[in-house]
Design an enzyme around this catalytic site. Structure first.
Site, PDB file in Angstrom:
ATOM      1  N   GLU A 284      54.152   9.057  29.992  1.00 39.12           N
ATOM      2  CA  GLU A 284      55.576   8.690  29.938  1.00 39.12           C
ATOM      3  C   GLU A 284      56.187   9.488  28.796  1.00 39.12           C
ATOM      4  OE1 GLU A 284      57.009   7.076  32.138  1.00 39.12           O
ATOM      5  OE2 GLU A 284      55.537   5.762  33.093  1.00 39.12           O
ATOM      6  N   CYS A 318      63.809   6.725  25.651  1.00 36.43           N
ATOM      7  CA  CYS A 318      63.536   7.880  26.518  1.00 36.43           C
ATOM      8  C   CYS A 318      64.514   7.916  27.687  1.00 36.43           C
ATOM      9  CB  CYS A 318      62.098   7.851  27.009  1.00 36.43           C
ATOM     10  SG  CYS A 318      61.637   6.336  27.863  1.00 36.43           S
TER      11      CYS A 318
END
Length: 529
Positions: A284, A318
């Site tokens: 990720e 993010c």
């Protein structure tokens, strides 16, 4: 208690810092979580490693909260060995029995929801509602995992051969290593651990170097639940340290899967190291997320969404909106309304532990330095600062939310992810042009389109629309629910976490053929007699 090698310890070299916090009523939640100088499990070294001493710094003040002694690479290997040793006992439990223990973990988190949320806010700098929301996300994924423990599927596939059964069987991997980032120091571990544990894996967690206390508090909670059920605490093992500790975990051949959350550059190195030993990895990584606003959009709703997506966690998600792609007919109106929203947010700047605070600090001085450097490069590249652009003169790590116009979508600085509250604005004249701009970056994590046109919606979510792993309509780029699989494409990572069928990443698949007859027919009608 775990083995002495398996955990962190707050150093006794300067306990006064932590003691001062604990005696301050404002930080009473530390004592509630067992993070006190009176707790020998934390302060006398019995949880400890022999690595360097690091500091946990409060972003709101810039002051040290406590000191933590990290693990050494050899202690990482010992920790993995202990987690592997605990695996047979853990995996011998039925899946519903493992789910029951994860249910108890969720309940323990519920009972400590506010103090854990306060600790997240203290260490990361994110506002209290976000800190509590992060722990709630961990609770939610525990609930999801409990349900999964009663319904994890397999397959019975029709066999072409008489008296044969063809099955698909899923089994746990063994030891799962999790390396998490500072911006979500609890939730990302929760996504991984809750699902991986019901699947039958044991965990070795390397929390972020700058948020060690939330890692310790969370692991203590998990260990208590496990040990109450007669299960070794090593099922949920904690290590801590820098790059050498991370590399020891990544290269350990007994770690079947490494789940890494962090930058694209480091994630690439992790992937290569794990692949070299034929391990599995789940990445990720960074995002360079865009929000597209069409000329027919509900502008007020879009402004609210962008405000949260760009300022939530002060731009340090993010999934944060970093690029605004606006139709030329609504661009000026949208930017002016966004400026007003940003100005209103600055009226509620303050200590993230204060429930009235809406806009808190960034995580560290390093973030401030990157913020300043990025704005300087953007201006030199032809950008214009429409709002913000400066460090705020107050204790702690505070910067202004920033809007920049005038750059090309292909400018080098735009192509990079900057973990700070900076958003670039671009103007387009059609949805097709907007989709091209959205996709024309290396990253592919999250994206959003605001429109009332049904045709635009299906073009956006179709094969020639957004190339991101998360594709939203009239919803901001941040704030994914746990029920869906979370993850990105391209340089934003590989694999999925959280909901849907993300559980498959924590298991190995076996195709099982069973012959219960008296003959030995071959597939495809082959004769070999």
């Amino acid at each position: 208690m775990f083995s002495v090698l398996l955990k962190n310890t707050v150093s006794t070299s300067q306990p006064k810092l932590a003691r001062n916090l604990v005696t301050d009523s404002k930080y009473g939640f530390l004592k509630q979580l067992g993070l006190t100088t009176e707790n020998p499990g934390l302060y006398d070294g019995r949880w400890g490693g022999s690595g360097q001493v690091i500091e946990s710094v409060a972003p709101a003040t810039g002051k040290v909260i406590a000191k933590v002694r990290t693990s050494s690479p050899q202690e990482v290997n010992n920790a993995v060995a202990e987690a592997r040793k605990a695996w047979p006992q853990w995996t011998s439990l039925s899946m519903p029995a493992r789910g029951e223990i994860v249910r108890q973990i969720g309940n323990e988190l519920r009972e400590n929801l506010k103090p854990l949320g306060q600790l997240v806010s203290l260490e990361t700098g994110k506002i209290l509602s976000e800190g509590i929301g992060e722990i709630q996300e961990y609770i939610d994924i525990c609930d999801y995992a409990v349900g999964l423990s009663r319904m994890l599927p397999g397959k019975v596939i029709p066999s072409e051969r008489t008296n044969h059964e063809l099955l698909e069987k899923w089994n746990p991997l063994g030891v799962v290593g999790v390396i998490s980032a500072y911006n979500f120091p609890a939730a990302v571990y929760g996504w991984n651990s809750a699902i991986a544990m019901v699947c039958g894996n044991t965990m070795v967690w390397k929390g972020a170097l700058t948020t060690p206390l939330i890692s310790i508090a969370t692991t203590k909670l998990l260990a208590n639940v496990l040990e109450r059920n007669g299960i070794p605490g090593a099922v949920a093992t904690l290590i801590s340290g820098g790059a050498d500790v991370g590399e020891a975990l990544v290269t350990n051949t007994r770690v079947s899967l490494v789940s890494f959350t962090g930058s694209t550059a480091v994630g690439k190195k992790v992937a290569l190291q794990v692949q070299e030993r034929f391990g599995k990895f789940l990445l990720e990584l960074g995002g360079n997320n865009a929000t597209l606003v069409a000329e027919d959009a509900d502008i007020d709703m879009a402004v609210k969404a962008v405000m949260f997506s760009s300022l939530g966690t002060v731009g340090q998600r993010c999934t944060a909106t970093r690029r605004l792609i606006l139709h030329s007919k609504i661009k000026d109106e949208f930017v002016e309304k966004l400026k007003v929203a940003y100005q209103n947010a600055l009226q509620r700047i303050g200590d993230p532990l204060d429930e009235n605070t809406l806009y808190g600090p960034v995580h560290s001085q390093r973030t401030i330095d990157e913020y300043k450097k990025t704005i300087e490069i953007a201006v030199k590249s032809g950008g214009k600062v429409e709002f913000g652009g400066k460090q705020i003169n107050r204790p702690g790590f505070y910067v202004e939310p920033t809007i920049i116009t005038g750059l090309s979508p292909n400018a080098e600085i735009v192509q990079k992810e900057t973990f700070a509250p900076i958003v670039y604005v671009f103007t387009v004249n059609s949805l097709e042009e907007a989709i091209t701009v959205n996709n024309d970056v290396p990253q592919g994590l999250s994206s959003a389109l605001f429109t009332k046109n049904l045709g635009s919606v299906f073009k956006w979510i179709g094969p020639h629309g957004s190339d991101c792993g998360l594709v939203n309509v009239n919803v901001g780029t941040s704030g994914a629910e746990i029920g869906g699989a979370f993850g990105g494409e391209k340089a934003s990572g590989l694999g999925r976490e959280s909901g849907s069928d993300a559980w498959k990443y924590y298991m190995r698949r076996s195709t099982v053929t069973i012959n219960y007859g008296d003959d030995m027919p071959l597939s495809q009608g082959l004769k070999f007699e």
